[in-house]
Structure formats: structure tokens, C-alpha cells
Design an enzyme around this catalytic site. Sequence first.
Site, PDB file in Angstrom:
ATOM      1  CE  LYS A  14     -39.901  61.306  57.802  1.00  0.00           C
ATOM      2  NZ  LYS A  14     -39.402  62.671  57.830  1.00  0.00           N
ATOM      3  CG  ASP A 143     -39.024  64.115  61.488  1.00  0.00           C
ATOM      4  OD1 ASP A 143     -39.974  64.856  61.798  1.00  0.00           O
ATOM      5  OD2 ASP A 143     -38.548  64.037  60.344  1.00  0.00           O
TER       6      ASP A 143
HETATM    7  O1  C5P Z   1     -35.034  68.381  64.434  1.00  0.00           O
HETATM    8  P1  C5P Z   1     -34.254  67.977  63.206  1.00  0.00           P
HETATM    9  O2  C5P Z   1     -32.790  67.937  63.471  1.00  0.00           O
HETATM   10  O3  C5P Z   1     -34.767  66.754  62.545  1.00  0.00           O
HETATM   11  O4  C5P Z   1     -34.498  69.159  62.152  1.00  0.00           O
HETATM   12  C1  C5P Z   1     -33.537  69.595  61.239  1.00  0.00           C
HETATM   13  C2  C5P Z   1     -33.807  71.049  60.873  1.00  0.00           C
HETATM   14  O5  C5P Z   1     -34.981  71.146  60.080  1.00  0.00           O
HETATM   15  C3  C5P Z   1     -34.035  71.967  62.040  1.00  0.00           C
HETATM   16  O6  C5P Z   1     -32.827  72.482  62.512  1.00  0.00           O
HETATM   17  C4  C5P Z   1     -34.902  73.069  61.427  1.00  0.00           C
HETATM   18  O7  C5P Z   1     -34.106  73.967  60.710  1.00  0.00           O
HETATM   19  C5  C5P Z   1     -35.730  72.310  60.403  1.00  0.00           C
HETATM   20  N1  C5P Z   1     -37.042  71.906  60.928  1.00  0.00           N
HETATM   21  C6  C5P Z   1     -38.061  72.848  61.016  1.00  0.00           C
HETATM   22  N2  C5P Z   1     -39.290  72.459  61.491  1.00  0.00           N
HETATM   23  C7  C5P Z   1     -39.520  71.189  61.838  1.00  0.00           C
HETATM   24  C8  C5P Z   1     -38.508  70.207  61.733  1.00  0.00           C
HETATM   25  C9  C5P Z   1     -37.274  70.605  61.268  1.00  0.00           C
HETATM   26  O8  C5P Z   1     -37.884  74.022  60.688  1.00  0.00           O
HETATM   27  N3  C5P Z   1     -40.729  70.845  62.290  1.00  0.00           N
END
Ligand code: C5P
Length: 291
Positions: A14, A143
Site C-alpha cells: 500500500k 488501513d
Molecule cells: O490501526 P492501526 O493498527 O493500523 O494503527 C496503528 C497506530 O497508528 C494506532 O494505534 C495509532 O496510534 C496510529 N494511527 C493514528 N491515526 C490513524 C492510523 C493510525 O493515530 N489514522
Amino acid sequence: MADVGSLQIMAPAKINLFLHVVGKRSDGYHLLQSIFAFTENGDKLTLSPSNTFEFKVEGPFAGELDGQGDATNLVEEAARVFASASDQELDVSITLEKNLPIASGIGGGSADAAATLRLLNRYWGLDWELAKLEEIAIKLGADVPACLYGKPILVQGIGEDISLDIVYEGPEYITLVNPLVSVSTPQVFKTFAATSEFAETCEADELKSVTTSLLHETHNGLEESAKAICPEINLVLDCLGAQEGAKIVRMAGSGATCFALFESRAASLKAIRAIKSEYPNWWVMADKLQN
Ligand code: C5P
């Protein structure tokens, strides 16, 4: 169950062609405006029928997952959550060929989880639309819904607000480079929150026709935060920027992987050869964006 032997699906890398961080929710997640695009190749998932659920990881980065386990857990979690939501028995063996580096900011676990949902949707013959799979996907990671699509999309909110009516007219060929330093996504967002300003929110319609000039006007808002954590990113960007024919050079996602876009496959392959000979320890990949 559909009448099948084994099934395979790609979980491509991605790429955030740009990524503007425009705000923050009260739960700490950041609000984004980003065009996501996907390569043709990446990790590969193979599913075969089995009496009990089995999950194996192989491929060049399989070993790196030991102890980190995010992709491992996300494939398993995706399979379990989907089986329960669709009332299916988890009667499969899934093998993940891990070709993309771990914690490299190009989807990784999210792409693997999205591919697991699509694979099981096919295997169980459910025919759920992607919009319905999104509801499961968002529970697995911000994501993951975007990674279901595999073509250029506009992503807003924390990742759940997806627009499909994107026209991509930018360069088609991509060279990806990672210095093989893992960068933690939560850490990058934390550094961003402590040091950076939000970008202005754009009208969504202004972002839907993606041309080289739109890409030049945009940026990856996490680049400075990721560089503070992983200074090698500076070197990777300089090296990509020095390649003949590189039209756009930028960090992909939350780092450390960076990309350059080229108008021809020959130019992207030439860049790969030059970078490989100068930095033999870096991970490099040349591919085409899906459109
Ligand atoms: O949701 P995911 O596990 O991919 O995201 C990892 C971390 O990245 C989240 O725990 C958060 O701290 C941060 N994040 C964020 N805003 C987003 C995506 C991710 O702050 N839109």
C-alpha cells in the site's frame, strides 16, 4: 463452501501517494486525507481446505515476524472475526508468503488482513460486497478497509471514509526502497502529535483527479516525524531523488519505505540496479501501480 482446491491472492504493498494529517479524534487516532495506491505484487496468501485451522508463514521476511507477530496475528484475527461474523467454520489452512519487509509503512499486516477477508469471501462463496467487508476490516486496523480495494482511492477520516471515483493520471511505475530499519507506526504518529501542525483540509473533489502536478502540490505529513525516528530516510530520499526520470519522490505511509514514480518500466528498473549496487543491504522493489 465453493468447489475449490487451493486459492491464491496477492496482498500488494500500500502506497500513500500523499498523506495529509488534518486533525485528531478524541480517541487519539489521526484524521487523514490520502490517496492510497497499490502495487501489483507483494505478500502472497494461499488457502487450502483443512479440517482444522492452520496458519503458516514463509518467504524472505517470515523469520522477522517471529516475536513481532503483527501480520501473523492480523491474518489469524481476520480469519476468526470473519468466520464468526459470517457463521462459517474455519476449515482452512492459510500460508502467508511474506515478501514485504516488516514494519515498513506499506501496509504489511493490514494488506495481509484485507487479502485474508477477500480470500475467505471467495472460498466460502459468500459474495459479500467490499463495502460489507469494510465493516469487519475497520475492526482489524485503520488501513485494512482501504487495502481491500487494490486500486487508487481517496481515504479520509481515520481510514474508514473511502471514495472510489478517483482518476489516476500520474506515473505508473514505482520503485520502492527500504533501508531495512523498522519504524513503529504508533511512534511516528506520537512524534507527529508532539511536533507537527495539521495540514489544511482540502475539498475532496480537488483530490479526485490525481495528476503529477497534484502530487507535486501535496506531501506526506509523517515524513519529518519518521525521519526524526529513522534518519536513514533522508539518505533513501536523496538516493531516489538522484535517479534519472524520478518524477515524484516521497516517503510511503508511515516509513521507512520511500518511493519514486517513473513514466517507464525501464527507468524504474535502471534506478533499482543503481540503488542495489550502491546499497546492497537495502530492500528494493520495482513494480507497476494497479489502476
Ligand atoms: O490501526 P492501526 O493498527 O493500523 O494503527 C496503528 C497506530 O497508528 C494506532 O494505534 C495509532 O496510534 C496510529 N494511527 C493514528 N491515526 C490513524 C492510523 C493510525 O493515530 N489514522
